[in-house]
Design an enzyme around this catalytic site. Sequence first.
Site, PDB file in Angstrom:
ATOM      1  N   HIS A  81       1.701   7.575  -0.554  1.00 52.12           N
ATOM      2  CA  HIS A  81       2.029   7.883   0.829  1.00 52.12           C
ATOM      3  C   HIS A  81       3.464   7.481   1.114  1.00 52.12           C
ATOM      4  O   HIS A  81       3.893   6.404   0.732  1.00 52.12           O
ATOM      5  CB  HIS A  81       1.087   7.109   1.765  1.00 52.12           C
ATOM      6  CG  HIS A  81       1.332   7.405   3.208  1.00 52.12           C
ATOM      7  ND1 HIS A  81       0.797   8.495   3.851  1.00 52.12           N
ATOM      8  CD2 HIS A  81       2.092   6.763   4.132  1.00 52.12           C
ATOM      9  CE1 HIS A  81       1.206   8.507   5.102  1.00 52.12           C
ATOM     10  NE2 HIS A  81       1.993   7.478   5.300  1.00 52.12           N
ATOM     11  N   ARG A 167       0.381   7.112  21.385  1.00 49.40           N
ATOM     12  CA  ARG A 167       1.601   6.343  21.092  1.00 49.40           C
ATOM     13  C   ARG A 167       2.820   7.244  21.155  1.00 49.40           C
ATOM     14  O   ARG A 167       3.875   6.861  21.671  1.00 49.40           O
ATOM     15  CB  ARG A 167       1.492   5.707  19.694  1.00 49.40           C
ATOM     16  CG  ARG A 167       0.550   4.530  19.645  1.00 49.40           C
ATOM     17  CD  ARG A 167       0.281   4.114  18.212  1.00 49.40           C
ATOM     18  NE  ARG A 167       1.489   3.806  17.470  1.00 49.40           N
ATOM     19  CZ  ARG A 167       1.624   3.981  16.152  1.00 49.40           C
ATOM     20  NH1 ARG A 167       0.626   4.465  15.438  1.00 49.40           N
ATOM     21  NH2 ARG A 167       2.745   3.661  15.563  1.00 49.40           N
TER      22      ARG A 167
END
Length: 430
Positions: A81, A167
């Site tokens: 990732h 967010r």
Amino acid sequence: MNLNQIIDKKNNKEKLTTKEIEYFVNGFSKDEISKLDATKFIKAVYENGLDEKETIDLTRAMAYSGKIIDLSDVGECVDKHSTGGVSDTTTLIIVPVLASLGVKVAKMSGRSLGWTGGTADKVEVFDGYDNYISEKEFKQNLRQIDECLISQSEEIAIADKKIYKLRDETGYVDNIALIASSIMSKKIACGAKILCLDVKYGNGAFMKDFESALQLAKLMCKIGKSFDIKTSAVISNMNEPLSKYIGNNLEVYSALKVLNGEENNLSTLSKNIVATILKSIHKVESLEEGISLATNSIKSKSALEKFKQLILSQHGSIYKVENYEVLAKCQNTLPIYATSKGYISKINARELGNAVHDLCKLYDEKDDKNQCGLVLNKQKNEYVKLGELIATIHYSSDKDLSKIVEKINSCFTITKEKGEDFELIKEIIF
Ligand code: URA
């Protein structure tokens, strides 16, 4: 339990219990908590932080809010990732290289986010490529060809999707506990038991400096280990774009150039991530040995063959793999010239990513968006004369690009002196 009391507790800098964190995550994912109350909770966390135990509790609650993929019947699988960067196409190199070395790679990728690119968008450059094959097919491919590259389904880490959106809307993004739990919840749900994180720092990354990237990397490694995932991290520099190509077609082109033997920062970082993974699973004793295995896999064209197999196994056409020069062609180009003479001491990766993002937004069709991009004709610390070509915009049909040209021009700092040397990999942790 009462959410207001939980929020007050956090605002008073007290620690939250596992149950209190679960109460918020479960309530918000089931729409039992309003957006306004969820914002208050996230704001309290953003401002007061979470300790390690609270972060692990938040990660677990988010991971288990959706489907958990069990890969134990397939065998030991690897995932990687990146925390997000510009012109970061390492996945398209790492997946086939590892598969060519007999390591199973179960890679689940995301879409582009803000100025950063997304692998799920890039693979769709290949006509017919299916990011959403069934779990059965996913596992079958892992068993048969050792590799699979899909997009995270909507069912993975449902709470993270909702919290991330909130967010993004409210600006409570750059908090280390929120970032670590968001990333790791998805990785836990995806089922691989070996994970390598490419944690970026610098102007084109979420983490602006090395120290905060190191802190994030260490925290994610701890979270991974607490879920029995062998986690390692490479901390790499994102102050400059990783390659000279930005945009979907162009970035796939740059990955294919590496798979055909080109050596550059993109190949170096990809090989280092491969080597880190090989070392973490004890396939090699040193990073040097891992890098040499990766180099041989590319040299012998085994990785390129594996790349073709990957695209075919997910129903894509390999025409653009075999004729990858077509990816560097587009309907229109626009040159950008140096506005003064001197050394290119800085290239603003984040704003270049934003400029290409703005360019893509001018078009509706996927093929037009994929053509959009930028080629950097000059590298950091190269000397340029006034009026010399420094970059080339790639785009589809004619549009007014004046604002984009202005933005791109402002990304190049030209000075009398050279800028700092570019250090690609700062640290690797196991
Ligand atoms: N990537 C994620 O998945 N989550 C974050 O919070 C930041 C980057």
